[in-house]
Scaffold this active site. Structure first.
Site, PDB file in Angstrom:
ATOM      1  N   ASP A  13       9.421   9.954  -4.494  1.00 18.68           N
ATOM      2  CA  ASP A  13       8.379   8.973  -4.171  1.00 18.68           C
ATOM      3  C   ASP A  13       9.057   7.638  -3.878  1.00 18.68           C
ATOM      4  OD1 ASP A  13       5.094   8.381  -5.464  1.00 18.68           O
ATOM      5  OD2 ASP A  13       6.366   6.909  -4.468  1.00 18.68           O
ATOM      6  N   ASP A 108       4.545   8.683   1.559  1.00 16.41           N
ATOM      7  CA  ASP A 108       5.800   8.300   0.887  1.00 16.41           C
ATOM      8  C   ASP A 108       6.128   9.199  -0.303  1.00 16.41           C
ATOM      9  OD1 ASP A 108       3.919   7.421  -1.012  1.00 16.41           O
ATOM     10  OD2 ASP A 108       5.202   5.748  -1.593  1.00 16.41           O
ATOM     11  N   GLU A 109       5.601  10.399  -0.295  1.00 16.33           N
ATOM     12  CA  GLU A 109       5.735  11.244  -1.478  1.00 16.33           C
ATOM     13  C   GLU A 109       5.831  12.709  -1.059  1.00 16.33           C
ATOM     14  OE1 GLU A 109       2.645  12.284  -5.062  1.00 16.33           O
ATOM     15  OE2 GLU A 109       2.235  10.588  -3.763  1.00 16.33           O
TER      16      GLU A 109
HETATM   17  N1  DCP Z   1      -1.716   2.588  -0.776  1.00 15.60           N
HETATM   18  C1  DCP Z   1      -2.858   1.921  -0.333  1.00 15.60           C
HETATM   19  N2  DCP Z   1      -3.897   1.707  -1.200  1.00 15.60           N
HETATM   20  C2  DCP Z   1      -3.837   2.136  -2.483  1.00 15.60           C
HETATM   21  C3  DCP Z   1      -2.689   2.809  -2.941  1.00 15.60           C
HETATM   22  C4  DCP Z   1      -1.629   3.013  -2.059  1.00 15.60           C
HETATM   23  O1  DCP Z   1      -2.921   1.538   0.833  1.00 15.60           O
HETATM   24  N3  DCP Z   1      -4.870   1.917  -3.307  1.00 15.60           N
HETATM   25  C5  DCP Z   1      -0.578   2.747   0.161  1.00 15.60           C
HETATM   26  C6  DCP Z   1       0.372   1.583  -0.018  1.00 15.60           C
HETATM   27  C7  DCP Z   1       1.524   2.135  -0.786  1.00 15.60           C
HETATM   28  C8  DCP Z   1       1.525   3.592  -0.373  1.00 15.60           C
HETATM   29  O2  DCP Z   1       0.168   3.929  -0.118  1.00 15.60           O
HETATM   30  O3  DCP Z   1       2.738   1.460  -0.480  1.00 15.60           O
HETATM   31  C9  DCP Z   1       2.094   4.519  -1.422  1.00 15.60           C
HETATM   32  O4  DCP Z   1       1.315   4.478  -2.578  1.00 15.60           O
HETATM   33  P1  DCP Z   1       1.941   4.521  -4.009  1.00 15.60           P
HETATM   34  O5  DCP Z   1       0.842   4.762  -4.974  1.00 15.60           O
HETATM   35  O6  DCP Z   1       3.098   5.457  -4.019  1.00 15.60           O
HETATM   36  O7  DCP Z   1       2.421   3.014  -4.276  1.00 15.60           O
HETATM   37  P2  DCP Z   1       3.735   2.242  -3.856  1.00 15.60           P
HETATM   38  O8  DCP Z   1       4.656   3.099  -3.064  1.00 15.60           O
HETATM   39  O9  DCP Z   1       3.325   0.962  -3.219  1.00 15.60           O
HETATM   40  O10 DCP Z   1       4.381   1.882  -5.244  1.00 15.60           O
HETATM   41  P3  DCP Z   1       5.159   2.812  -6.308  1.00 15.60           P
HETATM   42  O11 DCP Z   1       6.528   2.230  -6.407  1.00 15.60           O
HETATM   43  O12 DCP Z   1       4.399   2.659  -7.583  1.00 15.60           O
HETATM   44  O13 DCP Z   1       5.155   4.207  -5.793  1.00 15.60           O
HETATM   45 CA    CA Z   2       5.315   5.200  -3.743  1.00 15.60          CA
END
Ligand code: DCP
Ligand code: CA
Length: 410
Positions: A13, A108-109
């Protein structure tokens, strides 16, 4: 209880994905509280917050107004989905280099089944380090990796290791690893389930694992068994590679509604070439061509034609589309707002050339040559006669014409 599975599953991730893509493109943003989601004077929520911003309590889903109140110095940016999609494709391509058993879960996962891959990299741990390194070098992003005997534990391990982490749960340790964690960490436990369980005095995954299954069934029905297994660290769900696309299509909306035959024809030609290029890139042939038209009053029609012989030739897609277009225009006098062309009934190319049909062979060789040149010099390096009228109308990038829909920038 020991997991019966000998599988080794990796969950990868990317950290603060949207924000990290922006930081990789603009290093001035690095190390700072950054939020992707838009300007805080607009209604809207945080999509992604940098870890520096999270230190102020910011998180995804939080209203931008609240985010600005908690962290006034944060840099708020709009973001660009095209950039995230491209980064995601490159991320998945790196993972696919390591194992063909890849299951993308979101942009991203992903899960990778790496069972038996230790010998190639020395160990699975080394393999995870190599994956993280390539993601850092090629994309400038950091990834967190969880390794375990099943998906659920691998995912939780990756999450606990964030950011830029790597956490391996040895086979047999799944249950003790999960036991102290709050139940909300278990995928599938939302706010409602958490409330019910807390009401029963169940706060940790360990307590959940020790609950009799029959008691869980009363509250969660068919979902109870899976929940119970997962709480016990047992998860034999397989990695599921994404299903192959069932159709390929391209469409665009005109800047102004039109009945101009040459513009309609040229646009159809361009779209047909993009569809053909993707077909050949995927090594497929199509048995059916579909034309889509949206008229000025927004009414939308699709017209399809089944081919006698499956094809991946631009010319055949275009010719078929043009016949459908001519018929449709003769039956409807409105201006056209949108045009699209698609193919379906896709089959793998058997490379079985029809030796009697030299024109089919010629077309095939021609398309292969065009694809090679475009790969090297960009999509518009070769202008076929049928798309030339577009040249004066649309801005051109190396990768194609900038029409009006994001799908066309591919
Ligand atoms: N995303 C979004 N709205 C949300 C959650 C996520 O648009 N409520 C989008 C933005 C994030 C991406 O999806 O960058 C990936 O979600 P993640 O939950 O994996 O969050 P992040 O990658 O930002 O952070 P982490 O380091 O916790 O994985
Ligand atoms: Ca992420």
């Amino acid at each position: 209880m020991r997991s019966i599975s000998n599988s080794v599953i990796m969950h990868i991730d990317l950290d603060a994905f949207f924000v990290s893509v922006e930081q990789a493109l603009n290093p001035e943003l690095k190390g700072k509280p950054v939020v992707v989601g838009g300007k805080p004077d607009r209604r809207g929520v945080v999509a992604s917050a940098s870890y520096e911003a999270r230190a102020f309590g910011l998180h995804a889903g939080m209203p931008l107004i609240t985010a600005r109140r908690l962290c006034p110095q944060a840099i708020f940016i709009e973001g660009s989905f095209t950039r995230y999609r491209e980064a995601s494709q490159r991320f998945m391509a790196i993972l696919a280099d390591f194992s063909p058993y890849l299951e993308p879960v979101s942009l991203d996962e992903a899960y990778l089944d790496v069972t038996g891959f230790e010998s190639i990299h020395g160990s699975i741990h080394q393999m995870a380090l190599a994956i993280k390194q390539r993601i850092k070098e090629e994309l400038g992003l950091s990834a967190s990796v969880g390794i375990a005997s099943g998906k659920v534990v691998a995912k939780i391990a990756a999450e606990l290791s964030k950011p830029d982490g790597l956490l391996e749960v040895a086979a047999g340790e799944e249950r003790s690893f999960l036991a102290p964690l709050p139940i909300a960490k278990l995928p599938g436990i939302g706010k409602k389930a958490e409330g019910i369980l807390n009401g029963l005095g169940i706060n940790t995954i360990g307590q959940l694992a020790n609950m009799p299954l029959s008691a869980l069934k009363g509250h969660f029905g068919v979902f109870a068994e899976l929940l119970h297994r997962h709480a016990n660290g047992i998860d034999d769900r397989k990695i599921e590679p994404p299903a192959a696309a069932k159709s390929i299509s391209r469409e665009t909306t005109f800047a102004q509604d039109t009945r101009d035959r040459s513009l309609l024809k040229a646009t159809l030609g361009y779209l047909s070439e993009r569809v053909g290029a993707e077909l050949r890139q995927k090594g497929r042939q199509a048995g059916c061509v579909t034309l889509k038209l949206r008229y000025a009053d927004f009414s939308t029609i699709t017209r399809r034609h089944t081919l006698i012989k499956a094809t991946d030739a631009d010319q055949t897609i275009f010719d078929t589309g043009l016949k459908l277009l001519t018929t449709a225009l003769s039956l409807e006098k409105q201006l056209v707002r949108l045009i699209g062309i698609g193919v379906s009934n896709l089959t793998e190319v058997g490379r079985q050339l029809d030796m009697l049909d030299s024109s089919a062979q010629r077309l095939e060789r021609l398309n292969e040559a065009i694809d090679r040149i475009r790969k090297k010099y960009g999509f518009t390096a070769i202008q076929t006669g049928r798309t030339l009228p577009l040249k004066d109308i649309f801005p051109e990038t190396g990768d194609g014409y900038t029409l009006h829909t994001p799908s066309l920038s591919r």
